[in-house]
Scaffold this motif. Structure first.
Motif, PDB file in Angstrom:
ATOM      1  N   ASP A   6       0.847  -1.199   0.000  1.00  0.00           N
ATOM      2  CA  ASP A   6       0.000   0.000   0.000  1.00  0.00           C
ATOM      3  C   ASP A   6       0.880   1.246   0.000  1.00  0.00           C
ATOM      4  O   ASP A   6       1.990   1.248   0.530  1.00  0.00           O
ATOM      5  N   ILE A   7       0.358   2.310  -0.585  1.00  0.00           N
ATOM      6  CA  ILE A   7       1.008   3.609  -0.538  1.00  0.00           C
ATOM      7  C   ILE A   7       0.349   4.398   0.591  1.00  0.00           C
ATOM      8  O   ILE A   7      -0.874   4.402   0.719  1.00  0.00           O
ATOM      9  N   PHE A  19       5.288  10.615   0.609  1.00  0.00           N
ATOM     10  CA  PHE A  19       4.608   9.354   0.323  1.00  0.00           C
ATOM     11  C   PHE A  19       5.589   8.227   0.620  1.00  0.00           C
ATOM     12  O   PHE A  19       6.800   8.401   0.525  1.00  0.00           O
ATOM     13  N   ARG A  21       5.816   3.599   0.386  1.00  0.00           N
ATOM     14  CA  ARG A  21       5.189   2.311   0.106  1.00  0.00           C
ATOM     15  C   ARG A  21       5.558   1.359   1.237  1.00  0.00           C
ATOM     16  O   ARG A  21       6.713   1.276   1.636  1.00  0.00           O
ATOM     17  N   LEU A  41       9.167   7.465  -0.813  1.00  0.00           N
ATOM     18  CA  LEU A  41       9.090   7.816  -2.234  1.00  0.00           C
ATOM     19  C   LEU A  41       9.488   9.271  -2.412  1.00  0.00           C
ATOM     20  O   LEU A  41       8.662  10.165  -2.591  1.00  0.00           O
ATOM     21  N   LYS A  73      -3.567   5.900   4.408  1.00  0.00           N
ATOM     22  CA  LYS A  73      -3.530   5.046   3.219  1.00  0.00           C
ATOM     23  C   LYS A  73      -4.046   5.833   2.016  1.00  0.00           C
ATOM     24  O   LYS A  73      -5.066   6.500   2.086  1.00  0.00           O
TER      25      LYS A  73
END
Length: 128
Positions: A6-7, A19, A21, A41, A73
């Motif tokens: 999930d990001i 962000f 992951r 990220l 999420k």
């Protein structure tokens, strides 16, 4: 609960900062705590491991170095299928002119496709 792959959007002091992951979630040696490995990220890419309770992984506010933090999420927006009227299978003869026609109104809202392999070098006017 946020899960592996999930990001998530990371908030610090109620402001989004990055962000990430989720790469892995494994139980910590402390009861009800988890080691969550995150791929940040951003540039440069960085992998960090935080030890959090399940509630914190699910979006509750927690404190890190005296600052309030929160994971949220990320849910990708739903993209409407632009090819709703296209047949699911190609025409048998491959030359069905009706299936190749498009509605002018749908073409107005379509974006441009840019080929990176054929883009122009703006400095000297040559293709790169």
């Amino acid at each position: 609960m946020a899960e592996i792959k999930d990001i998530v959007l990371i908030y610090m002091e109620d402001a989004p900062v990055s962000f990430a992951r989720i790469e892995d979630i494994v139980p910590d040696h402390k009861k009800d705590w988890y080691q969550i490995r995150l791929l940040m990220l951003q540039i440069p890419l960085q992998v960090v491991t935080w030890i959090l309770k399940a509630d914190y992984i699910n979006g509750d506010v927690f404190s890190m170095n005296g600052k309030s933090m929160r994971l949220e999420k990320v849910v990708a927006p739903v993209v409407a299928n632009e090819h709703n009227d296209a047949p699911e299978t190609p025409p048998e003869n491959g030359n069905d002119s009706e299936s190749l026609k498009s509605d002018d109104s749908s073409e107005k809202n379509q974006g441009n496709i840019i080929s990176f392999s054929k883009r122009k070098n703006h400095k000297n006017g040559q293709e790169s």
